[in-house]
Design a protein around this motif. Structure first.
Motif, short mmCIF file in Angstrom:
data_model
loop_
_atom_site.label_atom_id
_atom_site.label_comp_id
_atom_site.label_asym_id
_atom_site.label_seq_id
_atom_site.Cartn_x
_atom_site.Cartn_y
_atom_site.Cartn_z
N VAL A 69 0.95 -1.22 0.17
CA VAL A 69 0.07 0.14 -0.10
C VAL A 69 0.94 1.31 -0.02
CG1 VAL A 69 -1.71 1.30 1.20
CG2 VAL A 69 -1.80 -1.17 1.06
N HIS A 70 2.09 1.10 0.77
CA HIS A 70 2.95 2.34 0.93
C HIS A 70 2.30 3.68 1.48
CE1 HIS A 70 6.47 0.10 -0.65
NE2 HIS A 70 5.64 -0.23 -1.46
N LEU A 71 1.72 3.43 2.51
CA LEU A 71 1.05 4.66 3.13
C LEU A 71 2.24 5.40 3.63
CD1 LEU A 71 -1.53 3.27 5.53
CD2 LEU A 71 -2.08 4.43 3.44
N GLY A 72 1.97 6.66 3.44
CA GLY A 72 3.13 7.68 3.68
C GLY A 72 3.87 8.05 2.51
N THR A 73 3.42 7.62 1.37
CA THR A 73 3.93 8.04 -0.09
C THR A 73 3.15 8.70 -0.93
OG1 THR A 73 3.62 6.07 -1.16
CG2 THR A 73 5.56 6.37 0.07
N ARG A 74 3.36 9.79 -1.67
CA ARG A 74 2.47 10.42 -2.83
C ARG A 74 1.87 9.40 -3.61
NH1 ARG A 74 2.41 15.80 -1.64
NH2 ARG A 74 4.23 16.65 -0.38
N VAL A 126 8.16 13.72 6.22
CA VAL A 126 6.64 13.01 6.70
C VAL A 126 5.75 13.46 5.59
CG1 VAL A 126 5.04 12.97 8.31
CG2 VAL A 126 7.34 13.02 9.26
N TYR A 127 4.92 12.57 5.19
CA TYR A 127 3.80 12.76 4.20
C TYR A 127 2.73 11.89 4.77
CZ TYR A 127 0.71 12.90 0.13
OH TYR A 127 -0.50 13.01 -0.59
N TRP A 128 1.64 12.40 5.56
CA TRP A 128 0.58 11.64 5.91
C TRP A 128 -0.64 12.35 5.85
CZ3 TRP A 128 1.54 6.72 7.31
CH2 TRP A 128 0.41 6.02 7.80
N TRP A 160 10.58 3.71 4.86
CA TRP A 160 11.88 4.13 4.23
C TRP A 160 11.49 5.32 3.93
CZ3 TRP A 160 13.74 -0.17 0.61
CH2 TRP A 160 14.37 -1.37 1.39
N LYS A 161 10.45 5.59 3.17
CA LYS A 161 9.89 6.98 2.61
C LYS A 161 10.02 8.17 3.70
CE LYS A 161 9.22 9.64 -1.17
NZ LYS A 161 10.28 10.11 -1.77
N LEU A 162 9.24 7.70 5.05
CA LEU A 162 8.79 8.59 5.70
C LEU A 162 10.11 9.14 6.52
CD1 LEU A 162 5.89 6.67 7.65
CD2 LEU A 162 5.86 8.97 6.30
N LYS A 163 11.39 8.54 6.30
CA LYS A 163 12.45 8.83 7.11
C LYS A 163 13.08 10.00 6.44
CE LYS A 163 14.16 4.30 8.58
NZ LYS A 163 15.49 3.37 8.47
#
Length: 269
Positions: free
Chosen positions: A13-18, A53-55, A47-50
């Motif tokens: 799902v990769h929540l936290g990414t655009r 932060v995009y949430w 990995w991306k949230l590091k």
């Protein structure tokens, strides 16, 4: 009015990414009812949230919806992947009704026993060259971002969604060979464990097929490009749900089936 399944599997799902297709996933979750929901890894992209932060609100809503399903009696099993490997430190625990397992064995209504795991353990790049995997993930994210703007223009012009990264992945010989080797390794693992098949995620390529020795191979796909899930009917039949292409037809068929006059003969003169 909900689509009823015995089991549903989603992954990547990769929540936290655009790149996450949050609207489509939320729509899917709100239209299904199932006894078991497997979250087969890379649900949240740490990995991306590091790197920032995009949430957005919809990502919170997806988490709340899954928790609400657990509260209503759906057994929710979370099997972490490489992008959410932080949860591997909590194997064996239960959080808000969500069980965390390293892997699972699912028994279908017809008695088939299927290994369920994310699959990154069988990806040589992830296992032996983490820096290369992170670099590849960054390139993939860039391609997804380009694809997002590309499809924005296509939508304005009246064309349907088209996945550039999926096209490249299935045309480039090395990518095709990687998918084949990955599938073969997972099929072999299920066979070695004396199981009837395997269901995994990781490579963003949704499929169900029967391989050598009659072993079943299923991959959930993803909610970044293809918006796919695997589902088991109450009769034990497995299928790929391609929500972008099939949601309208599935819901129209459900509405027809649940009409009070469904199945009645039309009056004759």
């Amino acid at each position: 009015m909900k689509l009823k399944y015995r089991t549903v599997w989603i992954s990547d799902v990769h929540l936290g990414t655009r790149g996450c297709k949050d609207e489509y996933l939320l729509d899917f979750l709100r239209h299904i009812e199932c006894e078991r929901l497997y979250l087969v890894g890379d649900i949240i992209d740490f990995w991306k949230l590091k790197s920032g932060v995009y949430w957005p609100r919809l990502h919170n809503e997806i988490v709340r919806t899954v928790m609400a399903m657990a509260a209503r009696g759906t057994r929710v099993i979370y099997i972490p992947g490489n992008h959410d490997e932080i949860f591997r430190g909590y194997i064996g625990t239960v959080f808000n009704g969500i069980e965390i397992h390293a892997s699972a064995v699912h028994e279908t209504a017809t008695g088939r026993r299927l290994l369920v795991l994310h699959g990154d353990e069988f990806d040589g790049v992830v296992c032996s060259s983490r820096w290369l995997a992170v670099l590849g993930s960054g390139a993939y994210d860039f391609l997804i971002e380009v694809n997002r703007w590309f499809n924005h223009v296509r939508r304005i012009l009246g064309f349907p969604y088209w996945s550039m990264s999926a096209y490249i992945k299935h045309k480039v010989k090395n990518a095709v060979n990687f998918i084949f080797d990955f599938e073969r390794a997972l099929i072999h693992e299920a066979y070695e464990q004396n199981l009837n098949g395997v269901i995994c995620g990781h490579i963003h390529h949704a499929t169900i097929r029967t391989a050598e020795h009659g072993t079943l191979y299923g991959n959930c796909g993803d909610w970044v490009e293809s918006c796919t899930a695997l589902a088991e009917s109450h009769a034990g039949t497995l299928s790929v749900i391609r929500w972008l292409e099939e949601s309208t037809q599935l819901l129209e068929d459900l509405a027809l089936e649940t009409r009070p006059d469904h199945g009645r003969l039309a009056p004759t003169n």
